[in-house]
Design an enzyme around this catalytic site. Structure first.
Site, short mmCIF file in Angstrom:
data_model
loop_
_atom_site.label_atom_id
_atom_site.label_comp_id
_atom_site.label_asym_id
_atom_site.label_seq_id
_atom_site.Cartn_x
_atom_site.Cartn_y
_atom_site.Cartn_z
N ARG A 29 -0.27 2.97 29.58
CA ARG A 29 -0.81 3.73 30.92
C ARG A 29 -0.16 2.93 31.86
O ARG A 29 -0.61 2.70 33.25
CB ARG A 29 -2.24 4.35 31.14
CG ARG A 29 -2.14 5.31 30.20
CD ARG A 29 -3.15 6.19 29.89
NE ARG A 29 -3.90 6.85 31.26
CZ ARG A 29 -2.97 7.58 32.33
NH1 ARG A 29 -2.68 8.53 31.04
NH2 ARG A 29 -3.27 8.40 33.05
N THR A 61 -13.28 8.06 43.07
CA THR A 61 -14.83 8.06 42.56
C THR A 61 -14.73 8.63 40.81
O THR A 61 -15.62 8.10 40.20
CB THR A 61 -15.83 8.77 43.34
OG1 THR A 61 -15.68 9.58 43.76
CG2 THR A 61 -16.10 7.78 44.69
N SER A 85 -8.10 16.96 44.59
CA SER A 85 -8.98 15.97 44.18
C SER A 85 -9.73 14.35 45.18
O SER A 85 -9.92 14.18 44.76
CB SER A 85 -7.44 15.48 43.02
OG SER A 85 -6.87 15.96 42.08
N ASP A 96 0.59 10.15 41.86
CA ASP A 96 0.32 10.47 40.78
C ASP A 96 1.53 10.23 40.02
O ASP A 96 2.09 10.39 40.00
CB ASP A 96 -0.64 11.36 40.92
CG ASP A 96 -1.91 12.25 40.16
OD1 ASP A 96 -1.17 11.47 38.93
OD2 ASP A 96 -1.28 13.78 39.48
N ASN A 104 -12.13 8.22 38.95
CA ASN A 104 -11.44 7.37 37.90
C ASN A 104 -12.32 6.57 36.84
O ASN A 104 -11.82 6.16 36.11
CB ASN A 104 -10.18 6.84 38.66
CG ASN A 104 -9.14 7.59 38.86
OD1 ASN A 104 -8.78 7.77 40.32
ND2 ASN A 104 -8.75 8.47 37.77
N HIS A 152 1.09 1.55 35.95
CA HIS A 152 0.41 1.50 36.98
C HIS A 152 1.64 0.28 37.77
O HIS A 152 1.28 -0.09 38.92
CB HIS A 152 -1.17 1.48 36.27
CG HIS A 152 -1.44 2.49 36.44
ND1 HIS A 152 -1.83 3.79 36.70
CD2 HIS A 152 -2.99 2.25 35.34
CE1 HIS A 152 -2.47 4.00 36.23
NE2 HIS A 152 -3.10 3.83 35.85
N GLY A 192 1.07 7.37 34.47
CA GLY A 192 0.51 7.38 33.48
C GLY A 192 1.28 8.34 32.42
O GLY A 192 2.32 7.60 31.06
C1 FPP Z 1 -2.96 8.11 39.47
O1 FPP Z 1 -1.89 8.11 38.04
C2 FPP Z 1 -2.76 6.84 39.53
C3 FPP Z 1 -4.28 6.06 39.11
C4 FPP Z 1 -4.82 6.66 39.33
C5 FPP Z 1 -3.75 5.18 40.41
C6 FPP Z 1 -2.87 4.51 41.11
C7 FPP Z 1 -2.56 2.53 41.49
C8 FPP Z 1 -1.74 2.58 42.24
C9 FPP Z 1 -0.29 3.12 42.05
C10 FPP Z 1 -1.70 0.88 42.04
C11 FPP Z 1 -1.34 0.83 43.81
C12 FPP Z 1 -2.39 -0.39 43.84
C13 FPP Z 1 -2.75 -1.35 44.52
C14 FPP Z 1 -2.16 -2.41 45.52
C15 FPP Z 1 -3.32 -0.13 45.28
P1 FPP Z 1 -2.09 9.08 36.50
O2 FPP Z 1 -2.93 7.71 35.58
O3 FPP Z 1 -3.03 9.89 36.76
O4 FPP Z 1 -1.44 9.73 36.32
P2 FPP Z 1 -1.07 10.33 34.83
O5 FPP Z 1 -1.13 11.77 35.94
O6 FPP Z 1 0.70 10.71 34.25
O7 FPP Z 1 -1.35 10.26 33.88
#
Ligand code: FPP
Length: 246
Positions: free
Chosen positions: A37, A70, A202, A24, A72, A41, A27
């Site tokens: 964002r 699910t 979550s 997490d 997201n 990632h 973003g």
């Molecule tokens: C949550 O952070 C992160 C995700 C929903 C995506 C996680 C995916 C990766 C790190 C890429 C992984 C790669 C492979 C190959 C599986 P957020 O976007 O919710 O962060 P925020 O809370 O700061 O907005």
């Protein structure tokens, strides 16, 4: 000369066998830098590669990563598309990892809702990976994963087996139930890590985390390095796991 791995003073005899991570904070990492964002990632995916290698090299046996839930799908389409592209791009790296280090890669979650190309690639990776089934390292990517869905799916499969006379009521126990989960054959996580300051589960591994130790950190996932992981493991090593006993 091969560089010696820095293990940050960990007790390598008392490692968590299975670590689960909620990756997490991508973003917020991007926002802080005025980036889209998707850039967060991408950095998160890069960080994951380092963390995976570190875990493998110190002797962790299983790693389960929450990459896409699910829930997201409710994000803006642009972000969902960027994430799906990122997963597909990164899969080649994990094929290399399997070749070099012999790791089993599995995708946990419902593949049917994913795009055909990504789904096909995932199936190929899993098929190739099957030869490393007993390699001693398994990497589970949770993509389109939701724990409640997983539990319902298991319950339906078991109900069907009961209805068809394949099993009796007495045979339905925790061990049989676990065999119907995506994580079948992998011991439950010993340690679950959630960076970025959030402290919730979550819809991740609800069944499997019954006795898991939780570790939270304020560091955002792209900045969560091997040293930070080692700190989490050190904290884990201080815990007294009682599994309900005194
Ligand atoms: C949550 O952070 C992160 C995700 C929903 C995506 C996680 C995916 C990766 C790190 C890429 C992984 C790669 C492979 C190959 C599986 P957020 O976007 O919710 O962060 P925020 O809370 O700061 O907005």
């Amino acid at each position: 000369m091969k560089k010696k791995l820095n293990t940050y003073g960990l007790d390598l005899e008392n490692l968590p066998k299975h670590i689960a991570i909620i990756m997490d904070g991508n973003g917020r990492w991007a926002k802080k830098r005025g980036l889209p964002r998707s850039a967060g990632h991408a950095r998160g995916a890069e960080n994951l590669r380092h963390i995976t290698h570190f875990c493998y090299d110190i002797g962790v046996k299983a790693l389960t990563l929450y990459a896409f839930s699910t829930e997201n799908w409710n994000r803006p389409l642009q972000e969902v598309t960027a994430l799906m592209d990122l997963f597909a791009e990164n899969l080649n790296h994990y094929v290399e990892l399997m070749g070099d280090r012999q790791a089993e890669v599995r995708f946990i979650g419902e593949k049917d809702r994913l795009g055909d190309k990504l789904k096909q690639k995932m199936l190929e990776v899993e098929a190739y990976s099957r030869q490393f089934k007993d390699s001693g390292f398994v990497l589970n990517f949770a993509i389109n994963y939701g724990s409640r869905d997983e539990i319902l799916r298991a319950a339906k499969q078991i109900a069907q087996d009961y209805k068809n006379g394949k099993i009796s009521l007495d045979e339905i126990d925790a061990s049989l139930f676990s065999e119907h989960l995506y994580t079948h054959g992998v011991p439950d996580p010993d340690l679950l890590i959630r960076p970025s300051g959030e402290q919730r589960i979550s819809n991740f591994l609800l069944w499997q985390c019954a006795y898991t130790e939780f570790y939270y950190s304020d560091i955002l996932w792209p900045d969560f390095k091997a040293k930070n992981l080692a700190d989490a493991i050190k904290e884990y090593q201080k815990r007294n796991r009682r599994f309900g006993k005194v």
